[in-house]
Every structure is written in structure tokens, then in C-alpha cells.
Design a protein around this motif. Sequence first.
Motif, PDB file in Angstrom:
ATOM      1  N   SER A  95       0.842  -1.197   0.000  1.00 21.74           N
ATOM      2  CA  SER A  95       0.000   0.000   0.000  1.00 21.74           C
ATOM      3  C   SER A  95       0.875   1.243   0.000  1.00 21.74           C
ATOM      4  N   GLU A 110      -2.892   0.984   8.110  1.00 25.77           N
ATOM      5  CA  GLU A 110      -2.314   0.034   7.153  1.00 25.77           C
ATOM      6  C   GLU A 110      -1.354  -0.934   7.842  1.00 25.77           C
ATOM      7  N   ASP A 242      -7.448  -0.374  -6.442  1.00 25.06           N
ATOM      8  CA  ASP A 242      -7.610  -1.413  -5.430  1.00 25.06           C
ATOM      9  C   ASP A 242      -8.718  -2.325  -5.924  1.00 25.06           C
TER      10      ASP A 242
END
Length: 263
Positions: A95, A110, A242
Motif C-alpha cells: 500500500s 495500514e 484497489d
Amino acid sequence: MVEDNEIERDAVVELLGYDDIDIATAGSGEAALSAMRRQPFDCVVLDLRLPDMSGFELLEQMREQAALSSVPVVVFTGKDLSPDEQGRLNTMAKSIVLKDVQSPERLLDETALFLHRVVTQLPQEKQAMLERLHNSSEVLRGRKVLVVDDDARNIFALTSVLENHEVEVVSATNGRQAIDILKNTPDLEMVLMDIMMPEMDGYETMREIRKDAAFRTLPILALTAKAMKGDREKCLEAGASDYISKPVNTDQLLSLMRVWLFR
């Protein structure tokens, strides 16, 4: 934590640190690689600007070493990424968190995900940060989102969920129509793209959208029916920001949308 600026490095250690994890730091690419060869890590937070090599080179070297190729990497950068850099990072890092107003929450979120941290056991102020990130409907309110799906029932179901969060929904039933709507609706901020559509599928539609410089950074979430191995890569290569597999878990979808609309 790989960062050559000592003040930034200390700030991130302060942000992420607690007694449920151990944090090691490195100020250069070479130092990071030798630390990773010495002991296994569960997650790497990487700044792209390093004194001895670029973050891209470090990621390449990790990818070439079997023991390091599957370690989740969160790129935490203040660098303005070109579409090409963004694309390269999407295939190499788990990410990307751009340094901005909301970035501390995002970085905590995250890394917690990859480290399987139990949020309820974190200190109160860290829990509160994550709470703000996850429950903030503010991020969704008034945003205009294009839903692309050839099945009217799916459009209806997604529209109902999104309108409950005050999202303005525009819909298209095929790829061509989606591209026309995008070109004629300047304030669209996100696309939810079904992959399995007749004639022009989601992959082809996303590739077409990304050809236009105006849409290079537009968040596109791919909705894929079968989460087969390799689907994620295929979606990202075609231009998805995503992806989420169907049947869509609405909490997961809203969480992903918040994350991408934060940027």
C-alpha cells in the motif's frame, strides 16, 4: 522503518510503537537490506527518498530475494508520484500512504492490518485515531461516485448502501457508457468498476480510462466476481487502484472508499 530523516523516523516510531510490536529502524537502503537478511520482519514502512538508493531500487532488490519478496511494504512518502511511479509501486508495495493531513491515521491503520494488531489492546489515543478514520462518514458525504455494472440489481444494491452515507451515485451499465459519463461529469471522484461485463469488460474499460491524463489518479475500485489468484495483479495492471471481491462486504467497501477518498 526505513527513513533517513531522523525527526521523521522518530515521529513514525512514536506513532506506531507500543509493547505489542518491535520496531527496528534503518537510515539507508543498504542498512535496511542487511537488517532484513539478519532477521525476519512482518512489515516494512519505507520512505522513497534514501541517501544510497531509491525506494524503488530497494523494492526491486527485495523482490529478487525469495526470503524478502513476500514481506508487506507500506510506502510512506511525501513525493509527488508520476502515473508511471504509481503503477510500479502498485505492483511492488502492499500500500501507498501519501504524507498529508490524514496520513498518520492511515499509516497506523495500514500497518496494523499487516501486523495483525488487536486494535482494542492499543493505547486509547491510537484507538481513537483509528476510530476517527473508520467511522468518519464525513469523508463520504457529498462525494460523487460512478458505479459501473451490467446488472441493474447490483447497481440498485450498491446505490442503496452508498446513498445511506450521503454519497451521490451516478451509474453506467457498460464500459463505453462509463467512459462517456466520466468525460462529461467533471466532479466524479471515484469509480466502482464491475469486471465481468459483456462486450467491453472492466479490465478494458479501466485501461481506456487510464489513457486519459485527466483520469490517471482517479480512484477506481474493481469489483471482481471470483477472487482468483492473480486477479489482484490483473486488476492493478489494468489500472485499478484497489479491488474487492463479490459478493461485496459493505463495511469493507466503505472502508476502502474512505481510504481512497482521503487521498
